[in-house]
Scaffold this motif. Structure first.
Motif, PDB file in Angstrom:
ATOM      1  N   ASP A  65      13.254  -5.730  83.696  1.00  0.00           N
ATOM      2  CA  ASP A  65      14.567  -5.893  83.053  1.00  0.00           C
ATOM      3  C   ASP A  65      14.599  -5.235  81.676  1.00  0.00           C
ATOM      4  N   LEU A  66      14.251  -3.940  81.647  1.00  0.00           N
ATOM      5  CA  LEU A  66      14.168  -3.200  80.389  1.00  0.00           C
ATOM      6  C   LEU A  66      15.226  -2.098  80.325  1.00  0.00           C
ATOM      7  N   PRO A  67      15.729  -1.801  79.139  1.00  0.00           N
ATOM      8  CA  PRO A  67      16.621  -0.659  78.988  1.00  0.00           C
ATOM      9  C   PRO A  67      15.839   0.645  79.075  1.00  0.00           C
ATOM     10  N   VAL A  68      16.543   1.716  79.362  1.00  0.00           N
ATOM     11  CA  VAL A  68      15.945   3.033  79.520  1.00  0.00           C
ATOM     12  C   VAL A  68      16.506   3.978  78.465  1.00  0.00           C
ATOM     13  N   VAL A  69      15.639   4.845  77.957  1.00  0.00           N
ATOM     14  CA  VAL A  69      16.059   5.842  76.959  1.00  0.00           C
ATOM     15  C   VAL A  69      15.774   7.247  77.517  1.00  0.00           C
ATOM     16  N   PRO A  70      16.811   7.973  77.955  1.00  0.00           N
ATOM     17  CA  PRO A  70      16.610   9.339  78.423  1.00  0.00           C
ATOM     18  C   PRO A  70      16.440  10.281  77.231  1.00  0.00           C
ATOM     19  N   VAL A  71      15.472  11.195  77.313  1.00  0.00           N
ATOM     20  CA  VAL A  71      15.207  12.150  76.238  1.00  0.00           C
ATOM     21  C   VAL A  71      15.138  13.558  76.828  1.00  0.00           C
ATOM     22  N   SER A  72      15.798  14.486  76.189  1.00  0.00           N
ATOM     23  CA  SER A  72      15.768  15.876  76.633  1.00  0.00           C
ATOM     24  C   SER A  72      14.344  16.425  76.599  1.00  0.00           C
ATOM     25  N   THR A  73      13.934  17.093  77.670  1.00  0.00           N
ATOM     26  CA  THR A  73      12.610  17.706  77.663  1.00  0.00           C
ATOM     27  C   THR A  73      12.566  18.930  76.746  1.00  0.00           C
ATOM     28  N   LEU A  74      13.695  19.579  76.536  1.00  0.00           N
ATOM     29  CA  LEU A  74      13.720  20.686  75.575  1.00  0.00           C
ATOM     30  C   LEU A  74      13.527  20.166  74.158  1.00  0.00           C
ATOM     31  N   ALA A  75      14.135  19.009  73.863  1.00  0.00           N
ATOM     32  CA  ALA A  75      13.917  18.392  72.554  1.00  0.00           C
ATOM     33  C   ALA A  75      12.469  17.953  72.404  1.00  0.00           C
ATOM     34  N   ALA A  76      11.913  17.372  73.470  1.00  0.00           N
ATOM     35  CA  ALA A  76      10.513  16.940  73.428  1.00  0.00           C
ATOM     36  C   ALA A  76       9.583  18.129  73.229  1.00  0.00           C
ATOM     37  N   LEU A  77       9.919  19.254  73.836  1.00  0.00           N
ATOM     38  CA  LEU A  77       9.117  20.470  73.669  1.00  0.00           C
ATOM     39  C   LEU A  77       9.130  20.922  72.212  1.00  0.00           C
ATOM     40  N   ALA A  78      10.311  20.922  71.600  1.00  0.00           N
ATOM     41  CA  ALA A  78      10.419  21.303  70.189  1.00  0.00           C
ATOM     42  C   ALA A  78       9.662  20.324  69.294  1.00  0.00           C
ATOM     43  N   GLN A  79       9.767  19.026  69.588  1.00  0.00           N
ATOM     44  CA  GLN A  79       9.067  18.018  68.784  1.00  0.00           C
ATOM     45  C   GLN A  79       7.560  18.133  68.962  1.00  0.00           C
ATOM     46  N   THR A  80       7.118  18.469  70.162  1.00  0.00           N
ATOM     47  CA  THR A  80       5.691  18.678  70.402  1.00  0.00           C
ATOM     48  C   THR A  80       5.170  19.818  69.538  1.00  0.00           C
ATOM     49  N   ALA A  81       5.970  20.864  69.397  1.00  0.00           N
ATOM     50  CA  ALA A  81       5.578  21.985  68.538  1.00  0.00           C
ATOM     51  C   ALA A  81       5.446  21.540  67.089  1.00  0.00           C
ATOM     52  N   ARG A 135      12.333   6.404  70.182  1.00  0.00           N
ATOM     53  CA  ARG A 135      12.363   5.342  69.170  1.00  0.00           C
ATOM     54  C   ARG A 135      13.601   5.489  68.296  1.00  0.00           C
ATOM     55  N   ARG A 136      13.857   6.708  67.861  1.00  0.00           N
ATOM     56  CA  ARG A 136      15.052   6.970  67.048  1.00  0.00           C
ATOM     57  C   ARG A 136      16.321   6.612  67.813  1.00  0.00           C
ATOM     58  N   ASP A 137      16.407   7.037  69.083  1.00  0.00           N
ATOM     59  CA  ASP A 137      17.603   6.759  69.878  1.00  0.00           C
ATOM     60  C   ASP A 137      17.749   5.271  70.176  1.00  0.00           C
ATOM     61  N   TYR A 138      16.626   4.602  70.424  1.00  0.00           N
ATOM     62  CA  TYR A 138      16.680   3.165  70.694  1.00  0.00           C
ATOM     63  C   TYR A 138      17.261   2.413  69.495  1.00  0.00           C
ATOM     64  N   LEU A 139      16.808   2.771  68.307  1.00  0.00           N
ATOM     65  CA  LEU A 139      17.303   2.103  67.099  1.00  0.00           C
ATOM     66  C   LEU A 139      18.782   2.400  66.850  1.00  0.00           C
ATOM     67  N   LEU A 140      19.268   3.513  67.410  1.00  0.00           N
ATOM     68  CA  LEU A 140      20.691   3.863  67.295  1.00  0.00           C
ATOM     69  C   LEU A 140      21.515   3.291  68.448  1.00  0.00           C
ATOM     70  N   GLY A 141      20.861   2.569  69.338  1.00  0.00           N
ATOM     71  CA  GLY A 141      21.558   1.963  70.462  1.00  0.00           C
ATOM     72  C   GLY A 141      21.821   2.909  71.616  1.00  0.00           C
ATOM     73  N   LYS A 142      21.128   4.030  71.666  1.00  0.00           N
ATOM     74  CA  LYS A 142      21.354   5.024  72.722  1.00  0.00           C
ATOM     75  C   LYS A 142      20.438   4.739  73.909  1.00  0.00           C
ATOM     76  N   THR A 143      20.743   3.665  74.613  1.00  0.00           N
ATOM     77  CA  THR A 143      19.982   3.275  75.797  1.00  0.00           C
ATOM     78  C   THR A 143      20.944   3.113  76.965  1.00  0.00           C
ATOM     79  N   CYS A 144      20.387   2.952  78.148  1.00  0.00           N
ATOM     80  CA  CYS A 144      21.219   2.688  79.320  1.00  0.00           C
ATOM     81  C   CYS A 144      20.464   1.788  80.280  1.00  0.00           C
ATOM     82  N   ARG A 145      21.171   1.231  81.231  1.00  0.00           N
ATOM     83  CA  ARG A 145      20.527   0.468  82.289  1.00  0.00           C
ATOM     84  C   ARG A 145      19.786   1.420  83.213  1.00  0.00           C
ATOM     85  N   ALA A 146      18.783   0.901  83.884  1.00  0.00           N
ATOM     86  CA  ALA A 146      17.971   1.748  84.755  1.00  0.00           C
ATOM     87  C   ALA A 146      18.808   2.444  85.817  1.00  0.00           C
TER      88      ALA A 146
END
Length: 229
Positions: free
Chosen positions: A90-106, A202-213
């Motif tokens: 019963d947890l919320p889900v946070v979708p994250v762009s893989t292109l954004a994740a790629l940039a953050q990984t860099a 984490r940033r999106d979760y704190l901004l309330g950007k979550t959704c149901r599974a």
């Protein structure tokens, strides 16, 4: 906050656990090269990571995942696992762009620049790409994510290429991208990581950007590909 992050958008299978409950941010991550083995490896990696950290699924606050774009099969496998885990706990889900994740990984790897061009080989003679600005709280999307021919990379953007870093497998089409030689650097071997997904989630979760599974969806950027829950 305790947040689990998963990614199967490329040939890598990556999971991470973010924990800042003690006032200090800690992220542990496990990544395997698992081409065509995501189904077999993803959940065992999750189980092992949580067991090593001494964290139960019920103790998590949310589950994040790389929503795409990327490998169609990998995205389906990842989202199916995330939905199963999130429904069960019963947890919320946070979708994250893989292109954004790629940039953050860099950025995490020390490749700092005001602007980062994130690219993935989309096959079929096309690339996924987007431009991100490097910010203290994580990379921020500039404009929109795109699927184009390699020759159209940076179309509509005016950047100081001498101070711009590009990352990702779009480099496979480097001989067809006119701007390649003008860029500061292009790190072709960097893949999106679950650690970066956890940071952005984490940033999106704190901004309330979550959704149901059941509302979580992959992003393909190709209209003819449909997701069936």
């Amino acid at each position: 906050m305790k947040l689990l992050a998963l990614d199967c958008s490329t040939e890598a299978c990556s999971v991470a656990l973010l924990d800042d409950d003690q006032g200090e941010l800690e992220i542990i991550e496990t990544t395997e090269a698992a081409a065509r083995q995501h189904t077999r490896r993803l959940l065992p990696l999750v189980d092992s990571l949580l067991a090593d950290a001494g964290v139960a699924l019920s103790q998590l606050d949310a589950i994040a995942f790389g929503r795409g774009p990327g490998s169609f099969t990998g995205l389906r496998i990842c989202l199916g696992a995330v939905q199963g885990l999130a429904f069960g706990a019963d947890l919320p889900v946070v979708p994250v762009s893989t292109l954004a994740a790629l940039a953050q990984t860099a950025v995490n790897a020390g490749h700092h620049a005001p602007m980062i061009i994130s690219t993935l080989d989309a096959r079929m003679d096309e690339i996924y790409w987007a431009v991100y600005s490097a910010q203290e709280q994580g990379v921020e999307l500039v404009d929109i994510e795109r699927l184009t021919a390699p020759e159209q990379l940076l179309e509509g953007h005016s950047l100081d290429l001498a101070t711009t870093v590009a990352v990702g497998s779009g480099f496979h089409y480097g001989d067809r991208i006119g701007a390649t030689s003008e860029l500061k650097t292009w790190h072709a071997d960097i893949l999106p990581s679950a650690k970066a997904i956890a940071q952005l989630a984490r940033r999106d979760y704190l901004l309330g950007k979550t959704c149901r599974a059941d509302k979580a969806l992959p992003t393909y950027l190709r209209d003819e590909v449909a997701w069936q829950q």
